[in-house]
Design an enzyme around this catalytic site. Structure first.
Site, short mmCIF file in Angstrom:
data_model
loop_
_atom_site.label_atom_id
_atom_site.label_comp_id
_atom_site.label_asym_id
_atom_site.label_seq_id
_atom_site.Cartn_x
_atom_site.Cartn_y
_atom_site.Cartn_z
N HIS A 220 12.23 -1.40 -8.22
CA HIS A 220 10.95 -0.70 -8.27
C HIS A 220 11.01 0.67 -8.94
CE1 HIS A 220 12.85 1.04 -4.69
NE2 HIS A 220 12.19 2.13 -5.02
C1 UD1 Z 1 8.93 5.97 -3.44
C2 UD1 Z 1 10.06 6.97 -3.68
C3 UD1 Z 1 11.34 6.21 -4.01
C4 UD1 Z 1 11.65 5.17 -2.97
C5 UD1 Z 1 10.45 4.25 -2.82
C6 UD1 Z 1 10.69 3.18 -1.78
C7 UD1 Z 1 9.30 9.11 -4.65
C8 UD1 Z 1 9.33 9.95 -5.86
N1 UD1 Z 1 9.77 7.85 -4.81
O1 UD1 Z 1 8.67 5.33 -4.67
O2 UD1 Z 1 12.42 7.13 -4.06
O3 UD1 Z 1 12.78 4.42 -3.36
O4 UD1 Z 1 9.32 5.05 -2.44
O5 UD1 Z 1 9.64 2.32 -1.71
O6 UD1 Z 1 8.89 9.55 -3.60
N2 UD1 Z 1 1.95 1.51 -3.13
C9 UD1 Z 1 1.23 0.64 -2.38
N3 UD1 Z 1 1.32 0.73 -1.03
C10 UD1 Z 1 2.11 1.65 -0.41
C11 UD1 Z 1 2.83 2.56 -1.20
C12 UD1 Z 1 2.76 2.46 -2.55
O7 UD1 Z 1 0.53 -0.22 -2.88
O8 UD1 Z 1 2.15 1.67 0.84
C13 UD1 Z 1 1.89 1.39 -4.62
C14 UD1 Z 1 0.85 2.27 -5.25
O9 UD1 Z 1 0.32 1.60 -6.32
C15 UD1 Z 1 1.65 3.46 -5.73
C16 UD1 Z 1 2.98 2.81 -6.08
O10 UD1 Z 1 3.14 1.76 -5.14
O11 UD1 Z 1 1.05 4.11 -6.79
C17 UD1 Z 1 4.14 3.74 -6.00
O12 UD1 Z 1 4.20 4.38 -4.70
P1 UD1 Z 1 4.83 5.87 -4.54
O13 UD1 Z 1 4.87 6.27 -3.13
O14 UD1 Z 1 4.18 6.76 -5.49
O15 UD1 Z 1 6.30 5.70 -5.06
P2 UD1 Z 1 7.34 4.50 -4.89
O16 UD1 Z 1 7.49 3.82 -6.21
O17 UD1 Z 1 7.01 3.65 -3.71
#
Ligand code: UD1
Length: 404
Positions: A220
């Site tokens: 991811h």
């Molecule tokens: C975050 C962490 C990463 C960790 C990962 C684990 C940062 C910079 N990155 O990345 O280090 O390895 O979490 O999962 O903090 N989304 C959902 N539902 C959720 C959460 C996210 O649909 O509950 C989707 C959204 O479209 C969002 C995307 O995932 O924009 C990314 O989520 P985000 O929290 O921004 O970063 P991660 O890629 O999850």
């Protein structure tokens, strides 16, 4: 003393769980009790990215949820800061405890330092030396402003010393994520995820169930999935590996979006998860919804191979003895390579395929890096209490000095 503990994203939850458990144990048997407060930033909010982890790991319901949700990094960090500042002003914590390297970590640490609240950083000092990763920026900045830094491996101690962090702030305590793994191992064994995924093969000569060979994939990172050519190249490599061994892929929401965006659906198939016999299709990766902690642990523990770009999974596979291929150019957790089961394969399909085929021949041997013994959270609590004692003695000394 009042500690505000921060959890925000999925990899935080298994790190805060043993710390809360250690505080609760302290409060049952010792006086004075430690006052603490659990704040969820809401960075992760889907049930299967957050709630199921709280349930599986028996983490209490957060006292406060900032409900920030997803946004660009700048907006997400800014929103957490705005909302967390109010919490600090209302609650007056003496310490803010942050874990890992996600946006919630740096955002809450920044708020705390501006308000003169002490920062405790758990899992400090890890460095990939790759500043294009958002997590690396979060690590370097959080460490620079932390007062107590708890590390998981010797490389982290060296990194902090090199960055000029004073020796007195650095505490090598082991790995809270491994505390959680060891504590929940037995419970995870009872999960019936293998049956649900049709991976159990009833042995011909024995009444004992056997597990079909399979591998597990998690991917991811923005660097791997946000750029079309890079992502496609990785997927092609994985598809090649899927001709040798089935790949089960609990899929992160970010990756799911990117597969749609780049029209890569033909490489994947949704797995029903209804218990029917697993059917392998050459070159096709089997997607399932993200799993809770216990189910994922069971799935990983019985795999022949794990392919990942996660940090924590490199550590968990080391303890479990499962060969791991890290789909990245670097790792901030070098002990998993030198003393564990991890191989850093790079992000080109040829390297990933080569590493995976070599790792499939490797025997499963659990490895235990120094202090990864299930007692990291207890050491952390002891160090925090020791620091509190020193600070109050210093305060008394200053008071006495002022009187005399
Ligand atoms: C975050 C962490 C990463 C960790 C990962 C684990 C940062 C910079 N990155 O990345 O280090 O390895 O979490 O999962 O903090 N989304 C959902 N539902 C959720 C959460 C996210 O649909 O509950 C989707 C959204 O479209 C969002 C995307 O995932 O924009 C990314 O989520 P985000 O929290 O921004 O970063 P991660 O890629 O999850």
């Amino acid at each position: 003393m009042k500690i505000c503990i921060i959890g925000g994203a999925r990899p935080n939850f298994m790190k805060i769980a043993p710390i809360i458990k250690a505080i609760k144990k302290h409060n049952r048997f010792r006086r004075p009790p430690i006052d603490y407060l659990l704040v969820h930033t809401g960075q992760h909010y889907d049930e299967n990215m957050s709630k199921f982890f709280f349930d599986d790991l028996e983490i209490p319901i957060p006292d406060i949820n900032l409900e920030v949700g997803s946004a660009s990094h700048a907006v997400q960090v800014a929103e957490i800061m705005l909302r967390f500042e109010k919490v600090c002003l209302n609650q007056n914590p003496t310490h803010v405890l942050v874990v890992g390297d996600v946006n919630s970590t740096i955002a809450c640490a920044l708020v705390a330092t501006k308000l003169g609240i002490k920062i405790i950083h758990v899992e400090a000092g890890l460095r990939s030396f790759d500043r294009s990763m958002p997590e690396e920026i979060n690590r370097v900045l959080t460490d620079a402003i932390s007062d107590l830094l708890f590390t998981t491996e010797e490389s982290a101690n060296e990194n902090l010393r090199r960055e000029g962090i004073s020796e007195g702030k650095i505490n090598f305590v082991g790995n809270v994520m491994i505390d959680t793994l060891l504590f929940h191992k037995r419970k995870a064994e009872k999960s019936d995820i293998l049956r649900k995924l049709g991976l159990m093969n009833l042995g011909k000569n024995s009444s004992k169930d056997k597990v079909d060979p399979y591998s597990v994939l998690t991917i991811h990172r923005p660097a791997n999935v946000d750029e079309e050519d890079a992502f496609k190249n990785i997927i092609q490599g994985l598809s090649e590996i899927a001709k040798s061994i089935p790949i089960i892929f609990p899929i992160h929401p970010r990756t799911q979006n990117q597969i749609k965006e780049f029209r890569l659906e033909s490489y994947f198939k949704w797995h029903s998860g209804n218990g029917s016999k697993f059917r392998k299709e050459d070159g096709i990766i089997d997607c399932i919804e993200p799993l809770g902690y216990l189910e994922f642990m069971k799935l990983m523990s019985n795999a022949r191979l794990v392919l990942t770009d996660s940090g924590g999974i490199q550590e968990e596979t080391t303890i479990l003895g499962i060969p791991c291929v890290t789909i990245r150019e670097n790792t901030e957790r070098p002990v998993t390579v030198t003393n564990g089961t991890n191989v850093v394969a790079g992000v080109k399909k040829e390297g990933i395929i080569k590493a995976a085929l070599a790792q499939l021949k490797r025997k499963s041997i659990p490895c235990t890096p120094a202090l990864w013994d299930g007692k990291a959270a207890e050491r952390i609590l002891k160090a925090i209490l020791r620091e509190k004692e020193i600070t109050s003695k210093q305060r008394d000394y200053v008071k006495e000095d002022a009187i005399s």
